[in-house]
Design an enzyme around this catalytic site. Structure first.
Site: not given
Length: 738
Positions: A339, A256
Site C-alpha cells: 500500500e 493489517e
C-alpha cells in the site's frame, strides 16, 4: 480420455533453481497438465517452481514402430479407440511452457524472469461495471502491471446464505477483464478488508447474532461463517490463478491484522482454508504496517506466507524493507510496499485530503530505483455508491467520523476517470523509467455533459408516506428500542416512535447512545389535527447533548418520532462492533420511555413512489415486496425541517448525449439521491467538503431521466439541483480534523 503413446525424452525441466534431465514414460506430451504432473513426480521439482518442460519422443526403434503399427491397425477394428497421432508428429520436439510465479533470491519471478511489481489498487465495487475496462486502460497508461483489489464480503453475502455475484459484484468478470488487458492481480479477499468500506467488509447481519461473534478471531462461530464464505468464494477464483493461466499471482490473508490483534490460530486457520481451495502452491501474503510490533502480531511464520509491508509515503522505505526481511525466510523477501499511499481518505466536515504530486512521485522513485516493488493505494479510488461508505473513530466510540461518498482519494486516476492531473503525469514519468517497454498512450478524459438546472417538486413528507416506504408487515414493536441490525435494517434509516403523556412544561430528552444521527419530532398522538410532526432538534453521536422538547397542546398523548440515520459502520480499530440505531434507553425528564414501534425506511420503496423501475441495489436491506399503489398528493408548502421526498426530471435528447455528469447539491441540506433508481450515495453540503455527486453515464439513459431526493433537513429554496461538469470539494467546514 488419455492414452500412453510411448517413451519420451524429457530434454529439460527448468526452474529458477536449476534443471534436470531424465527419461520418462508419460502420457501425451502435448498435454501440459499431464507433462507437468509427471515432471513434478519424477524430477523432484515443486509445481510452483516449474518454468518449462521440453519433451521429445525418443529415436524410434523397430519395437516402437511395430507397436505403433499394431495400434493403428487395431484402430481400424475398434473405432472407439482414441485417434493415434501420426508417427512423424511424435518425432517432433514439443515445448510445454508452464505459467509460474515464485519468490526466489529476494525477487519475484514470473515465468523464469525477474518481475518488479508496479501495481495499484482499483476496486471493482467502487466502479460501475460498464467502466471497468475504461479505468483499467487508464491504469495501463499509468504504467501499472498489476492490479490489487479487495473482495468485500458484505457485497457478496447481503443476507445469510444469499449470494450476489452479478452486476457490480461480478468479481470473476472483473478478474477476466484484468487478464484480457494483460494485468497480474493481487487479490485481497479478507475476510476483513478495512478499505474505508462499511464494517470493514463484514456483513452487517453478523451484528445481530447472539451471543455476539468475536470478529477477526478463532471464535468457532465466526470461523464457521468464514469457512462458508471462503468455501463459496475461493473455488470461483481457483481457475483464475496464474498457475492455471489466469491473472492472480498472490492472495492476501486478512489485512493489517497486526494493528488489531495477535490471534495466530485464526491466521493459520485462514491459511488452511486458502490452501484447501487454492492448492499448496499458491503464494499467500500478509500486509502489515512497517513496525516490529505490527509485524510480530500480523505475520504467519512457518506457513510459507509472504510478508509485505505498508507505511506512510513520508517514511524512508529501506529500513522498513530491511525489517521486512526478518519476517520472511532467507532469500524470500523481495521489498514490497503493498500500500503505497497516493493520497488519503476524507471524512465529512474535513478539508479534502491532498498530497503533492512531486512529493508522491519522488517517494515512489525511492522504492523503484533500488528494484523495490510498490502497489499504489489508490491508483483509482472510485465512489462509495449507496450506503457502503465506512467510518473511523478516535480513542472513543463517540469520536465518530463518517467517510465521504466520493472515494477520489486524490489518486492519479480521478473519481470520474480523469487523467490530466499533475499526479498522474508525475507518477507516469517515474514508472516509465523502470519499465522495459514504452507505455501505452494516455486516453483522453471521458466527456462530461452539463444538463443544466433540474427543477424538483416535493412529492410528500416522509411522515405522510410511511406505509408506502415501510411495508406495514415490517413494522416492529418492542418495549425498548432495538438496534437496526436486530430488525433486519442493515443500511439507511430507521424511524422509532413512542408516546408520552402531555407535560405542563417543556421536557428534556436524552438518548445516551445513538448511532449515528437522530432527528427528533413531536406531534399529538390523536393525529386528527392533520399537521406534520414538528421538528425539535438533532442528537448526534459525536456530541450527544440532551435536547429540550417544548410543551405542545394536545388532548391526547404526545407522539415522539426519532429518525435515526446509519452514516456508515466503523471499518477500522477496536470500535468496529458498530451497531446502528438507538443502543440505549431513551429518557424523558429522567424517566425511561417504553413502548416503541420501529419503521424500517426502504430505499427500494422510496423509488417506487415515482413509479421508476429501480436498478437493484445490493445495499437494500429490506426485501422488495409488492407495493399496493397509493395516490400521493403533492405538497406545495415546504417545511425546511421535515424530511421529504422530491422528484425532478431531465431529458437527454439523443443517445450520444448520454455522458458523465455531476449533480450539485449546493443550497441543500443533507440526504440521499437516486438517478433512475440507482443510489448515488449521501450528500451533505452543509457539512462538506463534498458538494457534488458523481453520475456515471451508464446510470443515465436516452430520454426521460428521474432524480429522486430524500432531503432530511433543508431543501434548496428554489427547489433546483444542477448538472455540472466537475467535482467540487469546497462546501462546509474547511478544518481538517486528522
Amino acid at each position: 480420455m488419455s492414452y500412453q503413446c510411448t517413451e519420451v525424452q524429457v530434454d529439460k525441466v527448468q526452474s529458477a533453481s536449476g534443471s534436470y534431465q531424465k527419461n520418462l514414460t508419460i502420457l501425451d506430451p502435448k498435454r501440459p497438465v499431464v507433462a507437468k504432473a509427471v515432471a513434478v513426480a519424477s524430477c523432484g521439482f515443486s509445481a510452483s517452481n516449474l518454468i518449462m518442460v521440453k519433451c521429445r519422443i525418443k529415436t524410434a526403434s523397430t519395437v516402437v514402430f511395430s507397436l505403433l503399427l499394431i495400434i493403428v491397425s487395431l484402430g481400424n477394428y475398434f473405432p472407439s479407440l482414441p485417434p493415434v497421432p501420426e508417427y512423424s508428429s511424435l518425432l517432433r520436439n514439443s515445448v510445454i511452457r508452464i505459467p509460474t510465479f515464485e519468490i526466489e533470491n529476494d525477487k519475484f519471478w514470473k515465468d523464469g524472469q525477474p518481475l518488479q511489481i508496479i501495481g495499484g489498487d482499483l476496486h471493482y465495487f467502487r466502479i460501475v461495471p460498464e467502466y471497468w475496462e475504461d479505468r483499467l486502460l487508464r491504469a495501463k497508461a499509468l504504467g501499472l502491471n498489476t492490479i490489487q483489489t479487495y473482495v468485500p464480503w458484505n457485497l457478496h453475502e447481503p443476507k445469510p446464505g444469499e449470494w450476489m455475484f452479478e452486476g457490480i459484484a461480478d468479481l470473476e468478470s472483473f478478474l477476466k477483464m484484468c487478464h484480457k488487458l494483460g494485468f497480474l492481480v493481487m487479490l485481497r479477499p479478507g475476510p476483513y478488508i478495512c478499505a474505508e468500506w462499511d464494517f470493514g467488509g463484514f456483513p452487517a447481519w453478523m451484528l445481530s447474532i447472539e451471543p455476539a461473534l468475536r470478529l477477526r478471531s478463532s471464535d468457532p462461530a465466526f470461523l464457521q461463517l468464514v469457512d462458508r464464505w471462503w468455501g463459496m468464494l475461493l473455488p470461483k477464483i481457483a481457475s483464475l490463478l496464474y498457475s492455471n493461466e489466469g491473472p492472480i499471482i498472490m492472495v492476501q490473508i486478512e489485512n493489517e491484522f497486526g494493528s488489531f490483534s495477535d490471534d495466530k490460530r485464526y491466521l493459520h486457520h485462514l491459511v488452511a482454508i486458502a490452501r484447501k481451495h487454492l492448492g499448496e502452491n499458491v503464494i499467500l501474503y500478509t500486509t502489515d504496517g512497517g513496525s516490529r510490533d505490527t509485524l510480530e502480531k500480523g505475520t504467519i511464520s512457518g506457513a510459507n506466507v509472504f510478508t509485505a509491508v505498508d507505511f506512510t509515503t513520508g517514511d524512508d522505505p529501506w529500513p522498513i524493507f530491511k525489517l521486512q526481511q526478518e519476517f520472511n525466510p532467507p532469500g524470500r523477501s523481495p521489498p514490497l510496499s503493498s500500500e503505497f499511499y497516493t493520497g488519503w481518505l476524507t471524512h465529512w466536515g474535513e478539508k479534502i485530503a491532498e498530497t503533492d504530486a512531486a512529493f508522491t512521485a519522488n517517494a515512489l522513485k525511492s522504492i523503484l530505483s533500488r528494484n523495490g516493488s510498490a502497489v499504489l493505494y489508490m491508483a483509482h479510488g472510485g465512489t462509495n455508491f449507496g450506503f457502503y461508505g465506512g467510518a473511523n473513530t478516535g480513542a472513543y466510540d463517540s469520536d465518530y467520523k463518517a467517510d465521504l461518498t466520493s472515494y477520489d482519494y486524490d489518486a492519479p486516476i480521478k473519481e470520474s476517470g480523469d487523467v490530466d492531473s499533475a499526479k498522474f503525469k508525475a507518477l507516469r514519468r517515474v514508472i516509465q523509467q523502470y519499465t522495459a517497454v514504452p507505455l501505452p498512450p494516455v486516453p483522453s478524459n471521458n466527456e462530461k455533459r452539463v444538463y443544466g438546472q433540474i427543477k424538483v417538486q416535493k412529492v410528500a413528507s416522509l411522515f405522510d408516506v410511511l406505509d408506502a416506504v415501510c411495508d406495514p408487515s415490517d413494522v416492529i414493536e418492542s418495549v425498548n428500542p432495538l438496534p437496526m441490525e436486530s430488525i433486519g435494517q442493515m443500511f439507511g434509516l430507521l424511524l422509532y416512535v413512542s408516546e408520552y403523556p402531555p407535560k405542563r412544561n417543556g421536557s428534556i430528552l436524552s438518548i445516551p447512545k445513538v448511532h449515528d444521527r437522530a432527528q427528533v419530532f413531536v406531534s399529538c398522538a390523536s393525529g386528527n389535527d392533520g399537521k406534520t410532526p414538528g421538528y425539535v432538534g438533532t442528537i448526534e453521536r459525536w456530541s450527544n447533548l440532551p435536547l429540550g422538547v417544548p410543551r405542545i397542546e394536545c388532548v391526547s398523548n404526545i407522539r415522539l418520532f426519532v429518525l435515526v440515520e446509519n452514516m456508515g459502520r466503523v471499518n477500522y480499530g477496536s470500535h468496529i462492533y458498530d451497531r446502528k440505531g438507538i443502543l440505549s434507553d431513551v429518557k424523558l425528564d429522567g424517566s425511561i420511555l417504553h413502548g416503541w414501534k420501529m419503521f424500517p425506511i426502504s430505499s427500494h420503496n422510496l423509488n417506487k413512489l415515482t413509479k421508476v423501475n429501480p436498478i437493484l441495489q445490493v445495499a437494500d436491506s429490506v426485501a422488495a415486496k409488492s407495493y399496493r399503489h397509493k395516490k400521493l398528493k403533492n405538497h406545495s408548502t415546504i417545511n425546511s425541517t421535515t424530511p421529504a421526498i422530491y422528484e425532478g426530471r431531465f431529458m437527454i435528447d439523443t443517445i450520444n448525449q448520454v455522458k458523465d455528469t455531476f449533480l450539485s447539491f449546493n443550497g441543500w441540506g443533507k440526504g440521499i439521491a437516486f438517478v433512475n433508481g440507482f443510489n448515488l450515495g449521501r450528500f451533505w453540503p452543509l457539512r462538506g467538503p463534498q458538494c457534488n455527486l458523481y453520475v456515471p453515464a451508464p446510470v443515465l439513459r436516452h430520454g426521460d431521466n428521474v432524480v429522486v431526493i430524500l432531503e432530511l433537513e433543508a431543501p434548496n429554496a428554489e427547489l433546483v439541483i444542477s448538472s455540472v461538469a466537475q467535482p467540487d470539494f469546497t462546501c462546509g467546514s474547511k478544518v481538517h480534523q486528522l
